[in-house]
Design a protein around this motif. Sequence first.
Motif, mmCIF file in Angstrom:
data_model
loop_
_atom_site.group_PDB
_atom_site.id
_atom_site.type_symbol
_atom_site.label_atom_id
_atom_site.label_comp_id
_atom_site.label_asym_id
_atom_site.label_seq_id
_atom_site.Cartn_x
_atom_site.Cartn_y
_atom_site.Cartn_z
ATOM 1 N N GLN A 274 1.401 5.292 5.485
ATOM 2 C CA GLN A 274 2.772 5.636 5.875
ATOM 3 C C GLN A 274 3.707 5.561 4.665
ATOM 4 O OE1 GLN A 274 3.977 5.022 9.543
ATOM 5 N NE2 GLN A 274 6.147 5.196 9.130
ATOM 6 N N ASN A 275 3.501 4.567 3.809
ATOM 7 C CA ASN A 275 4.320 4.475 2.593
ATOM 8 C C ASN A 275 4.056 5.669 1.676
ATOM 9 O OD1 ASN A 275 5.628 2.157 3.264
ATOM 10 N ND2 ASN A 275 4.357 0.792 2.042
ATOM 11 N N ALA A 276 2.766 6.055 1.553
ATOM 12 C CA ALA A 276 2.427 7.199 0.693
ATOM 13 C C ALA A 276 3.133 8.448 1.221
ATOM 14 C CB ALA A 276 0.920 7.395 0.659
ATOM 15 N N LEU A 277 3.176 8.565 2.548
ATOM 16 C CA LEU A 277 3.833 9.717 3.175
ATOM 17 C C LEU A 277 5.344 9.682 2.899
ATOM 18 C CD1 LEU A 277 3.856 12.101 5.252
ATOM 19 C CD2 LEU A 277 3.969 10.393 7.063
ATOM 20 N N LYS A 278 5.927 8.484 3.035
ATOM 21 C CA LYS A 278 7.377 8.368 2.870
ATOM 22 C C LYS A 278 7.824 8.580 1.427
ATOM 23 C CE LYS A 278 8.199 4.253 4.545
ATOM 24 N NZ LYS A 278 8.760 3.042 5.177
ATOM 25 N N PHE A 279 7.003 8.092 0.503
ATOM 26 C CA PHE A 279 7.467 8.110 -0.896
ATOM 27 C C PHE A 279 6.856 9.232 -1.738
ATOM 28 C CE2 PHE A 279 8.060 3.692 0.623
ATOM 29 C CZ PHE A 279 9.448 3.722 0.604
ATOM 30 N N TYR A 323 11.936 -6.599 1.110
ATOM 31 C CA TYR A 323 12.272 -6.055 -0.214
ATOM 32 C C TYR A 323 12.019 -4.553 -0.247
ATOM 33 C CZ TYR A 323 12.873 -5.316 -5.104
ATOM 34 O OH TYR A 323 13.351 -4.844 -6.283
ATOM 35 N N GLU A 324 12.995 -3.812 -0.727
ATOM 36 C CA GLU A 324 12.823 -2.373 -0.908
ATOM 37 C C GLU A 324 13.325 -2.016 -2.289
ATOM 38 O OE1 GLU A 324 14.835 -0.480 2.413
ATOM 39 O OE2 GLU A 324 13.065 -0.878 3.631
ATOM 40 N N VAL A 325 12.578 -1.162 -3.000
ATOM 41 C CA VAL A 325 12.966 -0.823 -4.370
ATOM 42 C C VAL A 325 14.227 0.035 -4.355
ATOM 43 C CG1 VAL A 325 12.255 0.403 -6.468
ATOM 44 C CG2 VAL A 325 10.568 -0.910 -5.148
ATOM 45 N N GLN A 326 14.229 1.033 -3.496
ATOM 46 C CA GLN A 326 15.356 1.967 -3.472
ATOM 47 C C GLN A 326 16.528 1.379 -2.700
ATOM 48 O OE1 GLN A 326 12.380 2.380 -2.194
ATOM 49 N NE2 GLN A 326 12.825 2.206 -0.033
ATOM 50 N N ASP A 327 17.693 1.951 -2.951
ATOM 51 C CA ASP A 327 18.889 1.479 -2.263
ATOM 52 C C ASP A 327 18.781 1.845 -0.783
ATOM 53 O OD1 ASP A 327 21.395 0.993 -1.294
ATOM 54 O OD2 ASP A 327 22.400 1.629 -3.134
ATOM 55 N N GLY A 346 6.351 -3.876 5.706
ATOM 56 C CA GLY A 346 4.972 -3.365 5.792
ATOM 57 C C GLY A 346 4.016 -4.039 4.814
ATOM 58 N N LEU A 347 4.414 -4.109 3.551
ATOM 59 C CA LEU A 347 3.480 -4.648 2.550
ATOM 60 C C LEU A 347 3.279 -6.152 2.700
ATOM 61 C CD1 LEU A 347 4.422 -2.586 -0.621
ATOM 62 C CD2 LEU A 347 2.434 -2.336 0.847
ATOM 63 N N SER A 348 4.307 -6.852 3.211
ATOM 64 C CA SER A 348 4.083 -8.298 3.402
ATOM 65 C C SER A 348 3.068 -8.504 4.531
ATOM 66 C CB SER A 348 5.378 -9.062 3.652
ATOM 67 O OG SER A 348 6.117 -8.469 4.662
HETATM 68 P P1 ADP Z 1 9.139 -0.279 3.870
HETATM 69 O O1 ADP Z 1 8.190 0.821 3.565
HETATM 70 O O2 ADP Z 1 9.340 -0.477 5.314
HETATM 71 O O3 ADP Z 1 10.396 -0.208 3.092
HETATM 72 P P2 ADP Z 1 7.116 -1.950 2.620
HETATM 73 O O4 ADP Z 1 6.980 -3.430 2.611
HETATM 74 O O5 ADP Z 1 5.971 -1.180 3.164
HETATM 75 O O6 ADP Z 1 8.442 -1.646 3.396
HETATM 76 O O7 ADP Z 1 7.382 -1.471 1.150
HETATM 77 C C1 ADP Z 1 8.353 -2.136 0.350
HETATM 78 C C2 ADP Z 1 8.896 -1.221 -0.693
HETATM 79 O O8 ADP Z 1 7.886 -0.919 -1.675
HETATM 80 C C3 ADP Z 1 9.313 0.146 -0.190
HETATM 81 O O9 ADP Z 1 10.610 0.116 0.368
HETATM 82 C C4 ADP Z 1 9.263 0.966 -1.471
HETATM 83 O O10 ADP Z 1 10.426 0.714 -2.251
HETATM 84 C C5 ADP Z 1 8.078 0.378 -2.209
HETATM 85 N N1 ADP Z 1 6.857 1.176 -1.964
HETATM 86 C C6 ADP Z 1 5.848 0.874 -1.117
HETATM 87 N N2 ADP Z 1 4.872 1.815 -1.158
HETATM 88 C C7 ADP Z 1 5.268 2.724 -2.062
HETATM 89 C C8 ADP Z 1 4.690 3.953 -2.563
HETATM 90 N N3 ADP Z 1 3.508 4.408 -2.150
HETATM 91 N N4 ADP Z 1 5.398 4.623 -3.510
HETATM 92 C C9 ADP Z 1 6.598 4.174 -3.959
HETATM 93 N N5 ADP Z 1 7.200 3.036 -3.512
HETATM 94 C C10 ADP Z 1 6.538 2.324 -2.589
#
Ligand code: ADP
Length: 380
Positions: A274-279, A323-327, A346-348
């Motif tokens: 799902q993260n790969a799809l979103k990002f 934690y999220e990297v983007q704003d 998700g990642l935690s």
């Molecule tokens: P969420 O996806 O709900 O924000 P996650 O814990 O899954 O939370 O991911 C945390 C953050 O890590 C994401 O908000 C994003 O900033 C970064 N991240 C995770 N997976 C990817 C990816 N495949 N490519 C780029 N950034 C990612």
Amino acid sequence: METKEPHILLIEDEPDVRESYISMLDMLGYNADTAENGMEGLQKVMSNNYDIVITDLNMPVMNGLETLMRIKKKAPQIEVIVMTGYATIDNAISAMKQGAFDYITKPVSIEHVKIVLSKCHQQIEAHRENKKLRDLNTRLSELNELKDKFITITTHEIRTPLAVLKGYYELIDLQIDRKADPELDEYMEIMSGTIQEMIEMLDSMHDLSNFDKAIREYKNSEFDVNKILESVYKEFKVLFDQRNISFYLSPENESAIVNADPALLKRAIRELTQNALKFTDKEGTVTLHLKKIPLKNKVFLMVEDTGIGIPAHKIDLIFEPFYEVQDVMYHSSSKTGFMGGGIGVGLSLVREILNTCAGEIAVESSPGKGSTFTIILPLS
Ligand code: ADP
């Protein structure tokens, strides 16, 4: 380690000897208060914060052993060093049994005093640091509990008004003819999407606060991980097609048996996919790979994307809850759209899941080029 000068009390009944010991301590860089006998010493201990008491054993009024026992009873944290002549070394041994830190034989050698005091000082500092760490740990656990409580209460409190909102939305939806008014139809669509988004957000928060329970109840069994990758691939294919992203599955031809909870492991791979799809933006590529390394008795499950990537200094942080990297202000509203919303849990969850099956996760990423998340599991 930052050290603090120890606060010392010297108890010695002979005035000349007392003076000479004070000069010696001064030479060694220590300041000390003095007391003429055990009774006075005890009174001073009650009204001052001493770290070390150095006491003669052979004294009138109250002997050193009695003084030591009373000090240890009132203030066990104080380290007591006793002084005695060679002839009465048995007393020193009794003092050690009663909790003295060490003993110094009279006539005292300045070198010996220096070593004993320095050892004692180190021990006091070590206790102090340990206490600080224990206090910090307790505080962190309390904060963690508070956070969990906050999440549980918030989730619960928001769910009720949201259910009311959803109920009225459905009622209105039943009573109006949306097709007759395209503008109204669009507003209703936005409302329904937003309500759904809030429900999903609450579900994620609920997941996080309830995850401990799910983790505690995990049931590991042996299965072929190829099957899980195939199932996640089928689930997500349509979503990748909608976003015009090439999505591939490159399975291993032979079976790769692991011992894990299949539902939890699937959840972990889903989160990564799902993260790969979103990002990953349209026209990108996402691949699910499976690689067996029999020599190391490991299997690698990789989710590789050509998406936005993650800056190197943020990689450790992305596994922290929320934690999220983007704003977060720039989230798109869809959970599957480019830069789609989430709450950063998700990642935690993935990391927690991997703890249940001796798994690990590795990330390689390059901003602007893409990321590869690799789950490493032991082969059964
Ligand atoms: P969420 O996806 O709900 O924000 P996650 O814990 O899954 O939370 O991911 C945390 C953050 O890590 C994401 O908000 C994003 O900033 C970064 N991240 C995770 N997976 C990817 C990816 N495949 N490519 C780029 N950034 C990612």
